[in-house]
Design a protein around this motif. Structure first.
Motif, PDB file in Angstrom:
ATOM      1  N   SER A 125      47.987 -43.403  35.841  1.00 34.20           N
ATOM      2  CA  SER A 125      47.323 -44.476  35.110  1.00 34.20           C
ATOM      3  C   SER A 125      47.567 -45.845  35.748  1.00 34.20           C
ATOM      4  O   SER A 125      48.623 -46.095  36.338  1.00 34.20           O
ATOM      5  N   LYS A 169      48.211 -48.319  34.135  1.00 33.40           N
ATOM      6  CA  LYS A 169      49.322 -48.880  33.354  1.00 33.40           C
ATOM      7  C   LYS A 169      50.669 -48.343  33.825  1.00 33.40           C
ATOM      8  O   LYS A 169      51.717 -48.801  33.370  1.00 33.40           O
ATOM      9  N   TYR A 195      53.599 -45.352  34.412  1.00 33.94           N
ATOM     10  CA  TYR A 195      54.193 -44.219  33.693  1.00 33.94           C
ATOM     11  C   TYR A 195      55.519 -44.671  33.109  1.00 33.94           C
ATOM     12  O   TYR A 195      56.437 -45.049  33.846  1.00 33.94           O
ATOM     13  N   ASP A 196      55.620 -44.652  31.803  1.00 29.99           N
ATOM     14  CA  ASP A 196      56.845 -45.059  31.127  1.00 29.99           C
ATOM     15  C   ASP A 196      57.787 -43.868  31.066  1.00 29.99           C
ATOM     16  O   ASP A 196      57.977 -43.235  30.017  1.00 29.99           O
ATOM     17  N   GLY A 253      50.559 -40.555  32.744  1.00 34.65           N
ATOM     18  CA  GLY A 253      50.590 -41.882  32.155  1.00 34.65           C
ATOM     19  C   GLY A 253      49.571 -42.040  31.045  1.00 34.65           C
ATOM     20  O   GLY A 253      48.846 -41.109  30.688  1.00 34.65           O
ATOM     21  N   ASN A 254      49.485 -43.239  30.520  1.00 35.66           N
ATOM     22  CA  ASN A 254      48.620 -43.566  29.379  1.00 35.66           C
ATOM     23  C   ASN A 254      47.271 -44.060  29.868  1.00 35.66           C
ATOM     24  O   ASN A 254      47.172 -45.125  30.477  1.00 35.66           O
ATOM     25  N   PHE A 255      46.208 -43.296  29.573  1.00 32.15           N
ATOM     26  CA  PHE A 255      44.859 -43.665  29.980  1.00 32.15           C
ATOM     27  C   PHE A 255      44.042 -44.209  28.810  1.00 32.15           C
ATOM     28  O   PHE A 255      42.846 -44.440  28.962  1.00 32.15           O
ATOM     29  N   GLU A 256      44.677 -44.390  27.663  1.00 31.59           N
ATOM     30  CA  GLU A 256      43.953 -44.913  26.491  1.00 31.59           C
ATOM     31  C   GLU A 256      43.665 -46.399  26.635  1.00 31.59           C
ATOM     32  O   GLU A 256      44.450 -47.138  27.236  1.00 31.59           O
TER      33      GLU A 256
END
Length: 303
Positions: free
Chosen positions: A59, A61, A63-64, A300-303
């Motif tokens: 992502s 954003k 990756y947490d 990761g977050n793709f939202e």
């Protein structure tokens, strides 16, 4: 063990996209790996094992979590004699294939053009030109989530088309053992194997956009095709018939050379690539009534 924070994942994926990861760890031993897993648990974060990043979309954003990559002892090829080899998870598949070819062993030489590591190849049972990595594997050494090392016979690895048990049990592949046939046993010489490899590499170069950032085949081969073409199982056929070659969203493009490749044509974001893959799925479903399944892993977050 090397650990850093906020490492840009665009530096570690073949798409050349992806935001920062919270922690990036390089493990050279099994103890390093366990320490990285402990870090993830203490921070309350997930972890992800990274090979060459050749089948991965991270992502924008980031990756947490904790991304763990391998080096050191995971990079060794051990010749056990008589065509048997023990290979670390971080060994590039091409290096392993070429090493065994030069020693006169067949079985995986046609896989030399696949850009991933041995661990990733086992995880997805990588294959090309009629060969699959799982076909010559005899055993896989893996670490489960309880930090226990298991030696798993190949018969228990559930190797299938682009799949293995490791996609379900989440065990971390450390190494694998192989038994390869001698070229002479198949009536061939090293020169014959080299010629076969050269032919495969020429086909790959002629049919795939190797000069542009990509993650290989975007979609998995179909079990069966559309109603009027049931024997046609290549996703690229349907993508091309849907008129999508060259179609772009932002910097992401359906390759004009091979329709089952999405490439970073310049300045693409991970969101561009994901959106384009979903657009392709929808158009092919609308036209042919079949659902393409992504081969590429999303992280990761793709939202």
């Amino acid at each position: 063990m090397f650990i850093c924070e906020n490492e840009p994942m665009c530096k570690h994926t073949s798409f050349k996209v992806g935001g920062p990861v919270r922690y990036f760890a390089k493990a050279e031993t099994v103890e390093d790996l366990k320490a990285a897993m402990t870090l993830a648990r203490e921070k309350g974060l997930p972890y992800f094992i990274l090979g060459n990043g050749t089948n991965l979309l991270v992502s924008d954003k980031g990756y947490d979590g904790v991304v763990i990559t391998f080096a050191g002892e995971f990079s060794a090829i051990e010749d056990l004699g008589n065509g048997a080899f023990k290979v670390g998870a971080a060994v590039p598949l091409g290096r392993f294939a070429r090493t065994t070819l030069k020693q006169g062993f067949a079985g995986i030489h046609k896989l030399a053009g696949i850009p991933g590591t041995l661990g990733g190849a086992i995880y997805m049972n990588a294959g090309a030109y009629g060969q699959e990595i799982g076909s010559c594997c005899t055993q896989v050494k893996a670490l489960d989530e309880s930090r226990t090392v298991h030696e798993i016979p190949a018969n228990d690895c559930s190797f299938g088309y682009r799949q293995s048990i490791f996609q379900k049990n989440k065990a971390i592949i450390l190494s694998a053992t192989f038994q390869l046939p001698a070229a002479s046993a198949e009536g061939k010489t090293v020169a014959n194997l080299e010629a076969e490899l050269a032919e495969c590499m020429a086909k790959r170069k002629a049919s795939q956009p190797l000069n542009m950032p990509n993650a290989g085949s975007t979609f998995k081969r179909l079990d069966k095709g559309a109603t009027d073409t049931p024997a046609q199982i290549a996703p690229g056929y349907y993508i091309e018939q849907a008129g999508l070659k060259g179609f772009r969203i932002g910097g992401a493009e359906v390759s004009t050379l091979h329709a089952n490749f999405i490439v970073n044509a310049g300045g693409a974001t991970a969101a561009n690539i994901k959106t384009l893959s979903e657009y392709v799925q929808q158009k092919v479903a609308d036209k042919f009534g079949i659902q393409l399944k992504r081969e590429i892993i999303l992280l990761g977050n793709f939202e």
